[in-house]
Structure formats: C-alpha cells, structure tokens
Design an enzyme around this catalytic site. Structure first.
Site, PDB file in Angstrom:
ATOM      1  N   CYS A 204     -57.838  -4.582 -60.107  1.00 53.61           N
ATOM      2  CA  CYS A 204     -56.770  -3.472 -60.396  1.00 53.61           C
ATOM      3  C   CYS A 204     -55.302  -4.600 -59.737  1.00 53.61           C
ATOM      4  O   CYS A 204     -55.170  -5.036 -60.722  1.00 53.61           O
ATOM      5  CB  CYS A 204     -56.207  -1.926 -60.055  1.00 53.61           C
ATOM      6  SG  CYS A 204     -54.663  -2.013 -61.077  1.00 53.61           S
ATOM      7  N   GLU A 277     -60.610  -1.106 -65.860  1.00 48.76           N
ATOM      8  CA  GLU A 277     -59.160  -1.712 -66.330  1.00 48.76           C
ATOM      9  C   GLU A 277     -59.446  -1.515 -68.027  1.00 48.76           C
ATOM     10  O   GLU A 277     -58.873  -1.215 -68.853  1.00 48.76           O
ATOM     11  CB  GLU A 277     -59.237  -2.478 -66.082  1.00 48.76           C
ATOM     12  CG  GLU A 277     -58.567  -2.362 -64.387  1.00 48.76           C
ATOM     13  CD  GLU A 277     -57.236  -2.269 -64.490  1.00 48.76           C
ATOM     14  OE1 GLU A 277     -56.314  -1.760 -65.046  1.00 48.76           O
ATOM     15  OE2 GLU A 277     -56.854  -1.817 -63.377  1.00 48.76           O
TER      16      GLU A 277
END
Length: 604
Positions: A204, A277
């Site tokens: 991330c 994501e």
C-alpha cells in the site's frame, strides 16, 4: 526478414537458457543484428559479464507484481484524479473510505509494534504509524473544507471492509500456517507476525508513493487550478517517499531470519494486498464517463475489437530468427560426419556458424544504410502516404535479404518437431499470454486477434502460443517448406516487409463482415510495424527501438507515453470533446509492458 539474430546482449548459450531449448550449447556469441547500433545490443564477452543486482525482498515483490500496480494506475478513478476531472462527490466518497482504511492501517502498525522484539524495529514502526496519523489529518482538512462530515455520511463499502479485515486479521496473527496468537511461545514467533503484517502493509505504501510520483510528473509547471494538487503533492513528497522506503527496509530487516516457507507466506500476503488495492480503486463510485478501460462500452452485438500484434520482440524475449539459427547450428552434422543417403544435404555446424555470421553482418550494414537513405534531411510534417512510399525501399531490401538466406542453404534440414519444441519453450514477454487469454475467454468481448510477423516459420509462432493455451489466434507469417517434416531451405513468402504487413492488415479488415463496428489496435516494436501502427485506430509501441523512433520522428510521428496520453484524453473528454480513436493521426502510444496494455484495454 525482420532480424537474422536476436538483438539481445547475451551470447548464444544464454539464449538457449532463455528459450529452454534442450540441445547442445555453444558458447560463441551471436553475430550482431540490425539493432546493434544501440550500445546496449553489444554482446558481452561472456554470460558471466552480466551480473544481476541483488534486490531486497520488498523490491522483488513490487517488481514481480507490477501488473497489479498497473491495474491500479489505469483504473478509472486514478485516471480521473490524475487528470483533475474527478467529480468532487466521488473524491469525497473516496476520502471517507480511505479514512476507514487508514484507521485500520494505524491499528495494524500498533499491533505490529507490539510484536516486534527489536527496539529499533519498534521505533521504526512507531514512526510509520505517526505518518499514517498525519495522512488522517490531511484527510480531515479536506472534510473541514467541505463543511460536512462525509466520513459519517458514507458507510464502509465491501471493498474497504474486505481490505481492513485482511490487515487486522494478519496483524492479529490469523495467518495460514501460524499458531493462534495466544499460543505463541517465543518472542521470535511474535516477530514473525510483525514481518507478516509489514508484508501486508508495504505494498500500500509503495503503491501510493508510485501513484503520487506518476501524477506529480503530469502537473503543469506552476499549475494552481488542479483540484487534487494537495493530494498529489502529499503522496509525491519526499517525506512520503521516505516513509514508503522505510517500510520496505523494515520488511527486509524483519524477514532476514525467516525460512523459505515463511517468506512464501509474506509473498502471498503482499500479493493479496496488491489485489485488494485494485478492488479498492475500482470500487470507487464514479459518476462520469472515462476513457478507460477501452472495452468498457463494448457492445458484443454491435462492436468488434480487432487486436493486431507483431511477434518477435513484441511478444517474445528473443527474436525467432535467433532460435531458428540455434536449431540449425546445434542439429547440424560435424565436419567429419558422413550424412546418410536420401537426406537433405546440410552444411556442417562450423560452416553454418560462419555463414550465419556473414549473412548477419551483411544484413546489419545494409539495413543501417537503407534506414539512412529513406530519412528526409529535415523533420517533416506527418504524411502517411509519404512514409508509405519511403518504406517501399525498406521492403525491397528485406525481400533481397530473405532471398540471400534461402540461397545460402542455412535453413535446410531443420526438423519440424525440433521447431515446435523450441516454440513451446520460447519465453514470451510477461503479461502477453494472460492478455490474449483473457480476451479469448471473455464472453462479453467480441474480438479477433491477428499476429502479423516477419518470422520465417509460422509453426514456431503457433507452437509458442499453443503452449499457453492459445490455439485460436490467427497467425500471418512466412512458412518453411517441408519434405517429410524436414525443411527444404525454401520459405513460402507471405509477410516479408512493412508493405506486406500493412497489406495483410488491410485485407483482414476488408474480409470482416459489416455487421459490426470495428475498433482496431496494433501492438508492435519496430520499423516494420510502423505503417500498421499508424493505420490502426490505436497504435501501441512496446520496447525502445531506436530505428523506429528515428524513422517515425523524422516523418512527423509523435510518440506519447500511454498513461500521460490517456490523462490528456480524459481531460479533453471531461471538457466535452468526444473520445474518438482514429487511425493515421500521426500519434503512437508507448507502453513499457504488456501489463500497461492489459490495464488500458481490459481493465480489471
């Protein structure tokens, strides 16, 4: 002819490893190719001269899962945000979801800090957690500007919830193969949880640092009116880039003492986080039209997607002529061997090596001369017909070069089974097979795929794709002439030049039924593809051929990086201009990998 040998930097024994062709290995380097004008194409003295740079665990994972980062980058949400055209309501919804996520992110850092048994690691995790809290402050400033609490107004969506539950479960030690948190007997076992947690969080950080840099590079100098400039500046800032690097360094440090099996667990967690994501970005509620993915408005009943692709060095790592040369050399008789009666007479391996070398050197020299001869003295405005006329000279040269190869006899005596076996083991570019496979298996896309290639032997191409489960591709290439599965040395000439390629391109479209609207995409890498690239509605260049750039540039062709080009198109689209893809515009898009092409055309 395309290429006599691969433009790879590697000597012949390394090419064998690349092609995984199970025959004898020669250590002599391949002769130069027509791209040897590129300094990078000069062969090293030996394979040992190529020394790989050791990568850390986090860097290795990031590179391995590049396809996932491309899918996030090319998501409709990210493209609209980068262009500044993202509707404010969508951004508010995103901020609300990100606040929910960041709170879980900060909590996961806190739990990882508790598991770490090293004071330096604890301090590093604590600092990273402070960075997350600063992100939350930035998000809060957005909320204050809007005068309403969008976080309270927006419930957590399923993608955000799935992501946060994954993070907190990992930080709690709920990882496959690990004991329950209450049963961890040693500090080392707890430290593994810290490593696993960092493995789930690092992607991330790296992804947002990557997106920030990509978006920041597209901001105009002194641009003041981009509505999301503050967001972009935060994630492209030196402090955030440093935090991403610190997270990666910490993951590397915590993983040093882990076993191979435990490192595999981290890799799975990293990959899962990357996929989450993607889900997070695609779950954002867009209320506007976007130019990506290309197939989003595809109507199976009315539209037809026509995908055209070159093969050598567009789809492959090694040029097919290099593979055919290797097969010829390693299967040829030695000088002192007597060839059986009734078989096609062949040169010895030593004679073949010398002859290939002479042909290759002659080709390289004459090719460079031909390229120089067709270039205008000064750069001209784009004119497709003028470029077509110039490339007719290159076409004549390619045909003469093929005639020399045939007359030399170097292609005599190759066994069809050897060729097919080499094709099955030929390494293709990362993402190439998965792109074509997804198109062919999609029930929602009406698509035809055609491969146009200078390759001398279409059987090699068909074997390469068939090994990846792709038997439905249409291959348009030259063919070997065989007698009882042994090549005669003749080539059935079908596609030898830029003119042949564009003629095949036109013929294929002409033969299509008129029941649907065609959208054409051509993917290629060399001067031989130039006319087709420009003729297609969308031409995508993969690779970095200097001769392609040189010829195209002098004839007024613009080479535009794919993502920035799409951002510009999205801006125009948002301002009311229709999104029209049209051939012979003089604009070609450049992609660094098949992952970018996949993300643009198909999305997630």
């Amino acid at each position: 002819m395309r290429l006599l040998f691969s433009p790879s930097r590697y000597p012949i024994k390394t090419l064998f490893q690349l092609a995984r062709f199970p025959l004898r290995i020669y250590s002599s380097p391949l002769p130069p190719t027509r791209r040897s004008s590129n300094p990078m194409a000069i062969p090293p003295k030996s394979a040992a001269a190529v020394i790989p740079i050791e990568e850390g665990l986090a860097t290795r994972f990031w590179n391995k899962f590049r396809g996932e980062s491309a899918l996030s980058l090319y998501s409709p949400f990210a493209l609209c945000l980068a262009s500044g055209s993202l509707k404010i309501d969508t951004f508010r919804h995103y901020i609300a979801q990100d606040v929910h996520f960041l709170k879980a992110f900060a909590q996961a850092y806190e739990m990882a800090e508790d598991c770490a048994d090293d004071d330096d690691a604890k301090l590093a995790i604590s600092e990273l957690r402070k960075g997350v809290l600063e992100e939350l402050k930035m998000h809060n400033s957005f909320v204050q500007e809007w005068g309403s609490d969008c976080v309270k107004e927006s419930p957590v969506n399923s993608a955000t919830l799935k992501y946060t539950e994954f993070l907190l479960a990992t930080a709690s030690g709920k990882v496959e193969g690990l004991k329950a948190p209450g049963k961890l007997a040693t500090p080392f076992e707890k430290t593994k949880i810290a490593a696993y947690t960092l493995g789930a969080m690092t992607p991330c950080m790296r992804l947002y640092a990557f997106l920030g840099k990509e978006f920041q590079a597209l901001l105009e100098p002194n641009e003041l009116n981009h509505p999301y400039k503050k967001w972009i500046e935060n994630y492209s800032s030196e402090s955030f880039q440093a935090s991403a690097l610190q997270t990666e360094d910490l993951l590397d440090k915590l993983s040093v003492s882990l076993t191979g099996e435990e490192l595999n667990i981290i890799e799975k967690l990293y990959h899962q986080a990357m996929k989450l994501e993607i889900e997070f970005f695609y779950a954002q509620q867009l209320i506007q039209s976007t130019v990506v993915p290309l197939t989003k408005e595809h109507d199976h009943a009315q539209d037809r997607l026509m995908i055209f692709s070159d093969f050598d060095l567009t789809c492959t790592v090694v040029d097919s002529s290099a593979i055919l040369a290797e097969i010829a050399i390693v299967t040829a008789p030695k000088s002192d061997q007597i060839q059986p009666d009734g078989q096609i007479a062949r040169m010895s391996s030593a004679e073949l090596r010398n002859t290939w070398g002479l042909l290759s050197r002659q080709y390289t020299e004459e090719y460079e001369e031909c390229i120089e001869s067709i270039l205008p003295s000064e750069k001209v405005e784009f004119n497709y017909e003028a470029l077509h006329k110039a490339l007719e000279q290159l076409s004549d040269f390619e045909k003469r070069a093929n005639s020399r190869v045939i007359e030399s006899g170097v292609l005599k005596g190759l066994n069809l089974e050897d060729i097919k076996r080499a094709g099955e083991r030929l390494i293709l570019q990362d993402g190439c097979i998965s792109f074509f496979r997804k198109i062919t298996k999609s029930e929602n896309i009406n698509a035809n795929i055609h491969v146009l290639s200078y390759c001398w032997c279409g059987d090699l191409i068909r074997a390469a794709f068939a090994s990846g489960g792709l038997d439905v591709l249409n291959v348009h290439a030259n063919e070997f002439s065989f007698e009882e599965s042994v090549s005669t040395g003749e080539i059935v000439r079908k596609v030898q030049s830029p003119i042949d390629k564009v003629q095949a391109f036109n013929d294929i479209l002409q033969d299509c039924s008129n029941d649907r609207k065609n959208l054409t995409v051509y993917i290629g890498d060399s001067v031989g593809d130039l006319l087709c690239l420009l003729k297609a509605d969308i031409g995508i260049v993969i690779g970095s051929s200097s001769s392609l750039r040189k010829v195209g540039g002098q004839y007024g062709v613009s080479f535009v990086p794919l993502f920035p080009g799409l951002v510009k198109k999205q801006k125009e689209y948002a301002e009311g201009s229709p999104c029209i893809w049209k051939g012979q515009s003089g604009i070609l898009y450049t992609a660094s990998s098949w992952d970018d092409i996949h993300a643009f055309i198909l999305g997630w």
